[in-house]
Design a protein around this motif. Structure first.
Motif, PDB file in Angstrom:
ATOM      1  N   ILE A 123       3.986  10.706  -2.731  1.00  0.00           N
ATOM      2  CA  ILE A 123       3.697  10.664  -1.300  1.00  0.00           C
ATOM      3  C   ILE A 123       2.195  10.770  -1.054  1.00  0.00           C
ATOM      4  O   ILE A 123       1.624  10.018  -0.257  1.00  0.00           O
ATOM      5  N   GLN A 124       1.524  11.694  -1.756  1.00  0.00           N
ATOM      6  CA  GLN A 124       0.080  11.858  -1.569  1.00  0.00           C
ATOM      7  C   GLN A 124      -0.686  10.608  -1.994  1.00  0.00           C
ATOM      8  O   GLN A 124      -1.648  10.212  -1.328  1.00  0.00           O
ATOM      9  N   TYR A 184       9.765   1.591  -8.089  1.00  0.00           N
ATOM     10  CA  TYR A 184      11.001   2.235  -8.556  1.00  0.00           C
ATOM     11  C   TYR A 184      11.119   3.649  -7.983  1.00  0.00           C
ATOM     12  O   TYR A 184      12.187   4.052  -7.513  1.00  0.00           O
ATOM     13  N   ARG A 185      10.028   4.385  -7.984  1.00  0.00           N
ATOM     14  CA  ARG A 185      10.068   5.764  -7.486  1.00  0.00           C
ATOM     15  C   ARG A 185      10.220   5.825  -5.974  1.00  0.00           C
ATOM     16  O   ARG A 185      10.812   6.767  -5.437  1.00  0.00           O
ATOM     17  N   ILE A 186       9.673   4.838  -5.269  1.00  0.00           N
ATOM     18  CA  ILE A 186       9.873   4.778  -3.822  1.00  0.00           C
ATOM     19  C   ILE A 186      11.359   4.641  -3.505  1.00  0.00           C
ATOM     20  O   ILE A 186      11.899   5.309  -2.616  1.00  0.00           O
ATOM     21  N   GLU A 187      12.029   3.762  -4.250  1.00  0.00           N
ATOM     22  CA  GLU A 187      13.477   3.597  -4.054  1.00  0.00           C
ATOM     23  C   GLU A 187      14.233   4.831  -4.532  1.00  0.00           C
ATOM     24  O   GLU A 187      15.204   5.260  -3.906  1.00  0.00           O
ATOM     25  N   LYS A 188      13.778   5.407  -5.637  1.00  0.00           N
ATOM     26  CA  LYS A 188      14.449   6.588  -6.202  1.00  0.00           C
ATOM     27  C   LYS A 188      14.456   7.751  -5.220  1.00  0.00           C
ATOM     28  O   LYS A 188      15.469   8.445  -5.056  1.00  0.00           O
ATOM     29  N   PHE A 189      13.319   7.962  -4.538  1.00  0.00           N
ATOM     30  CA  PHE A 189      13.208   9.096  -3.628  1.00  0.00           C
ATOM     31  C   PHE A 189      13.517   8.724  -2.179  1.00  0.00           C
ATOM     32  O   PHE A 189      13.400   9.555  -1.278  1.00  0.00           O
ATOM     33  N   GLY A 190      13.870   7.469  -1.949  1.00  0.00           N
ATOM     34  CA  GLY A 190      14.254   7.047  -0.601  1.00  0.00           C
ATOM     35  C   GLY A 190      13.111   7.091   0.387  1.00  0.00           C
ATOM     36  O   GLY A 190      13.313   7.434   1.554  1.00  0.00           O
ATOM     37  N   LEU A 191      11.906   6.736  -0.062  1.00  0.00           N
ATOM     38  CA  LEU A 191      10.730   6.778   0.813  1.00  0.00           C
ATOM     39  C   LEU A 191      10.631   5.441   1.548  1.00  0.00           C
ATOM     40  O   LEU A 191      10.684   4.376   0.943  1.00  0.00           O
ATOM     41  N   THR A 192      10.405   5.507   2.858  1.00  0.00           N
ATOM     42  CA  THR A 192      10.220   4.289   3.645  1.00  0.00           C
ATOM     43  C   THR A 192       8.731   4.011   3.754  1.00  0.00           C
ATOM     44  O   THR A 192       7.892   4.852   3.434  1.00  0.00           O
ATOM     45  N   ARG A 193       8.386   2.813   4.188  1.00  0.00           N
ATOM     46  CA  ARG A 193       6.988   2.465   4.388  1.00  0.00           C
ATOM     47  C   ARG A 193       6.328   3.408   5.373  1.00  0.00           C
ATOM     48  O   ARG A 193       5.183   3.821   5.231  1.00  0.00           O
ATOM     49  N   THR A 194       7.054   3.802   6.445  1.00  0.00           N
ATOM     50  CA  THR A 194       6.517   4.732   7.412  1.00  0.00           C
ATOM     51  C   THR A 194       6.241   6.089   6.768  1.00  0.00           C
ATOM     52  O   THR A 194       5.229   6.696   7.014  1.00  0.00           O
TER      53      THR A 194
END
Length: 212
Positions: free
Chosen positions: A176-177, A202-212
């Motif tokens: 995130i940082q 892959y990690r964005i999808e893994k942790f469910g992070l959205t562009r926002t």
């Protein structure tokens, strides 16, 4: 009239400046008569003047007289999007001064400069570009042209606390940082984390992070 490093003024000069701002008059060195002027004063400092006032190092009345339209300028490390723009300006400037034809920063050099902390702010960036331009004999500036910056970066040492950590949460927070610092640019975030873009995705999808 631009007054740089206003916080470095001695108490005696602060008193004279306050009088000038209030009365818009001054005496020349050795002069006897007051001269009236009509100027707009812009002052700058890298100090926290409110703390300086509390410590008795800066006049409170002068502080409030100057505090008409305050502008807070974040340090360069908080404005990494400005780094390529400033670098391009300095490259054009030194192309003319050194009679060179450098076209700009390579993508890798851009990533390096945007990830650097710039403790010396814009002056340090200017010096880094000038040093690179003096030595370069290519059309683009590469990371190898900024070795003095990479040598000044101290690697962060992570220490495991006695109670342990949640490794996935640490990984999530670092991701995130990195994305925040890179304004969502996955390639730059990957560079900050020392991994590739696919691993970031892959990690964005893994942790469910959205562009926002």
């Amino acid at each position: 009239m631009f007054l740089d490093e206003i916080g470095e003024m001695t108490p005696a000069l602060q008193a004279k400046l306050l009088r000038f701002l209030e009365e818009r008059t001054f005496k020349r060195v050795g002069g006897l008569t007051d001269l009236r002027v009509d100027v707009r004063v812009v002052a700058a400092t890298n100090r926290d003047l409110e703390q300086e006032v509390s410590a008795g190092k800066f006049r409170e009345d002068l502080f409030y007289r100057l505090q008409v339209m305050p502008i807070q300028l974040p340090p360069l490390r908080a404005r990494h999007g400005d780094v390529p723009l400033l670098a391009g300006y300095f490259i054009d400037r030194f192309n003319t001064e050194f009679r060179k034809r450098v076209r700009g920063l390579s993508p890798a050099a851009t990533t390096l400069l945007q990830g650097y902390g710039w403790p010396g702010n814009v002056r340090e960036l200017r010096n880094a570009i000038e040093r690179a331009m003096l030595l370069v004999d290519r059309a683009w500036l590469d990371p190898d042209d900024f070795t003095t910056l990479t040598r000044t970066v101290n690697p962060t040492q992570f220490r495991l606390p006695p109670e342990g950590v949640n490794l996935e949460e640490v990984e999530r927070q670092l991701l995130i940082q990195a994305l925040e610092r890179a304004d969502g640019n996955q390639t730059q975030a990957a560079s900050l984390l020392g991994i590739n873009r696919d691993q970031v995705r892959y990690r964005i999808e893994k942790f469910g992070l959205t562009r926002t």
